[in-house]
Design a protein around this motif. Sequence first.
Motif, PDB file in Angstrom:
ATOM      1  N   UNK A 106       0.812  -1.225   0.000  1.00 53.40           N
ATOM      2  CA  UNK A 106       0.000   0.000   0.000  1.00 53.40           C
ATOM      3  C   UNK A 106       0.842   1.270   0.000  1.00 53.40           C
ATOM      4  N   UNK A 107       2.136   1.144   0.182  1.00 56.08           N
ATOM      5  CA  UNK A 107       2.961   2.357   0.216  1.00 56.08           C
ATOM      6  C   UNK A 107       3.245   2.873  -1.199  1.00 56.08           C
ATOM      7  N   UNK A 108       2.826   2.131  -2.224  1.00 52.92           N
ATOM      8  CA  UNK A 108       3.055   2.594  -3.600  1.00 52.92           C
ATOM      9  C   UNK A 108       2.280   3.881  -3.859  1.00 52.92           C
ATOM     10  N   UNK A 109       2.961   4.891  -4.345  1.00 53.22           N
ATOM     11  CA  UNK A 109       2.265   6.142  -4.667  1.00 53.22           C
ATOM     12  C   UNK A 109       1.982   6.230  -6.158  1.00 53.22           C
ATOM     13  N   UNK A 110       2.708   5.420  -6.940  1.00 52.23           N
ATOM     14  CA  UNK A 110       2.418   5.293  -8.373  1.00 52.23           C
ATOM     15  C   UNK A 110       2.007   3.850  -8.589  1.00 52.23           C
ATOM     16  N   UNK A 111       0.850   3.633  -9.222  1.00 53.59           N
ATOM     17  CA  UNK A 111       0.423   2.252  -9.491  1.00 53.59           C
ATOM     18  C   UNK A 111       0.738   1.901 -10.942  1.00 53.59           C
ATOM     19  N   UNK A 112       1.576   0.886 -11.121  1.00 50.97           N
ATOM     20  CA  UNK A 112       1.815   0.368 -12.476  1.00 50.97           C
ATOM     21  C   UNK A 112       1.558  -1.139 -12.397  1.00 50.97           C
ATOM     22  N   UNK A 113       1.453  -1.848 -13.535  1.00 47.50           N
ATOM     23  CA  UNK A 113       1.215  -3.288 -13.463  1.00 47.50           C
ATOM     24  C   UNK A 113       2.267  -4.027 -12.628  1.00 47.50           C
ATOM     25  N   UNK A 114       3.420  -3.409 -12.388  1.00 48.23           N
ATOM     26  CA  UNK A 114       4.465  -4.069 -11.597  1.00 48.23           C
ATOM     27  C   UNK A 114       4.217  -3.956 -10.096  1.00 48.23           C
ATOM     28  N   UNK A 115       3.264  -3.099  -9.715  1.00 48.86           N
ATOM     29  CA  UNK A 115       2.983  -2.944  -8.280  1.00 48.86           C
ATOM     30  C   UNK A 115       2.466  -4.250  -7.678  1.00 48.86           C
ATOM     31  N   UNK A 116       1.943  -5.157  -8.523  1.00 48.37           N
ATOM     32  CA  UNK A 116       1.453  -6.438  -8.011  1.00 48.37           C
ATOM     33  C   UNK A 116       2.601  -7.225  -7.351  1.00 48.37           C
ATOM     34  N   UNK A 117       3.833  -6.957  -7.764  1.00 42.48           N
ATOM     35  CA  UNK A 117       4.989  -7.654  -7.171  1.00 42.48           C
ATOM     36  C   UNK A 117       5.530  -6.939  -5.942  1.00 42.48           C
ATOM     37  N   UNK A 118       4.987  -5.761  -5.662  1.00 45.55           N
ATOM     38  CA  UNK A 118       5.482  -4.988  -4.533  1.00 45.55           C
ATOM     39  C   UNK A 118       4.855  -5.547  -3.257  1.00 45.55           C
ATOM     40  N   UNK A 119       5.380  -6.656  -2.794  1.00 44.15           N
ATOM     41  CA  UNK A 119       4.874  -7.236  -1.555  1.00 44.15           C
ATOM     42  C   UNK A 119       6.079  -7.592  -0.696  1.00 44.15           C
ATOM     43  N   UNK A 120       5.908  -7.508   0.580  1.00 39.87           N
ATOM     44  CA  UNK A 120       6.953  -7.932   1.512  1.00 39.87           C
ATOM     45  C   UNK A 120       7.248  -9.410   1.228  1.00 39.87           C
ATOM     46  N   UNK A 121       8.529  -9.834   1.240  1.00 36.47           N
ATOM     47  CA  UNK A 121       8.836 -11.239   0.927  1.00 36.47           C
ATOM     48  C   UNK A 121       8.025 -12.241   1.752  1.00 36.47           C
ATOM     49  N   UNK A 122       7.692 -11.897   3.000  1.00 34.85           N
ATOM     50  CA  UNK A 122       6.901 -12.854   3.802  1.00 34.85           C
ATOM     51  C   UNK A 122       5.466 -12.916   3.266  1.00 34.85           C
ATOM     52  N   UNK A 123       4.925 -11.764   2.857  1.00 42.49           N
ATOM     53  CA  UNK A 123       3.574 -11.776   2.263  1.00 42.49           C
ATOM     54  C   UNK A 123       3.602 -12.568   0.954  1.00 42.49           C
ATOM     55  N   UNK A 124       4.655 -12.377   0.181  1.00 43.75           N
ATOM     56  CA  UNK A 124       4.787 -13.110  -1.077  1.00 43.75           C
ATOM     57  C   UNK A 124       4.799 -14.622  -0.808  1.00 43.75           C
ATOM     58  N   UNK A 125       5.497 -15.010   0.255  1.00 46.21           N
ATOM     59  CA  UNK A 125       5.561 -16.421   0.637  1.00 46.21           C
ATOM     60  C   UNK A 125       4.167 -16.920   1.066  1.00 46.21           C
TER      61      UNK A 125
END
Length: 302
Positions: A152-171
């Motif tokens: 949620x800290x993303x201030x610009x949303x691009x299709x790559x924001x889907x990968x912007x997750x904490x590694x533990x959340x990604x896991x």
Amino acid sequence: MIEFIEQHLAVFIDPSERVFFVHLLLALVAASAVCSYRESRFDLKSQLSSLLKKDYWFNRSTFVDYTLLIVNAGIKGLLVIPAVGTRFAGAFAFGKFLQMNVGDFMITGAPWLLIAIGFSLVLFTADDLSRFLLHRVMHKYDSLWRLHRVHHSATTLTPFTVFRTHPIESLLYFLRGFLVFSFVTGIALWLFRGQLTALEILGVEAIGFTFNMLFANLRHSHIYLTFGRLERWIISPAQHQLHHSKTHGHPNYGACFALWDQLIGSLRKSDPKHLRTPLEFGLTADESRHPIKESTSVQSYA
Ligand SMILES: [Zn+2]
Ligand SMILES: [Zn+2]
């Protein structure tokens, strides 16, 4: 080194990935079609030209997206998949477990098309519901919110924001997908042994593929695509953008189906006024300093 690069660039050439280059191109086409349709209310030129600006793709916010894309892909490829195995291996293992512990319980005589469609719908729905539930708890509990606020800290949303997750959340999301797939596919393999082929299992990927192709990339973008009355049933990109807004209390936890949000009263439909006054994305000063407190501004859509 080449292997390392190949591994990270694989997301662009893998059709099951959301940022597969064809999906990205189609999202741009869909975006331009939507913009043209709304030209009277919507400034097509400025929307598309803002997409082509270097600053949109390269800024402090997107730099974090790209870094986490590489970090998460590295962790997944080097540690998680070798340790846990593939989803298919999980499904076969669970199917075998059922056969050995519950016994043979085979349904025969059902038309293969019915099996394939039924299985696809059940897996897609279970996958969507589990995404919703995990996303919901990421907002509910302080310790999980501390992880999820990276997204949620993303201030610009691009299709790559889907990968912007904490590694533990990604896991956690990887394990969620692994468990749901293994569980549902394992049961299906047990029930319809020999009647359900890998091809049919891949049919489910095709549903996700179509959804990705059409709209999912616009969820993380500044293209405010609404679905009108359909928003009661399917979460539109604009509704996910409301989830990222600084001022709307993060409604709409769902990925595809809106039903789950309807049931807990967190569904919020998009407001056409944001076509003229763009949403501001990111965390409020309070949210970046403190763990979240449940917002009261989420309204039921029903
Ligand atoms: Zn969220
Ligand atoms: Zn998001």
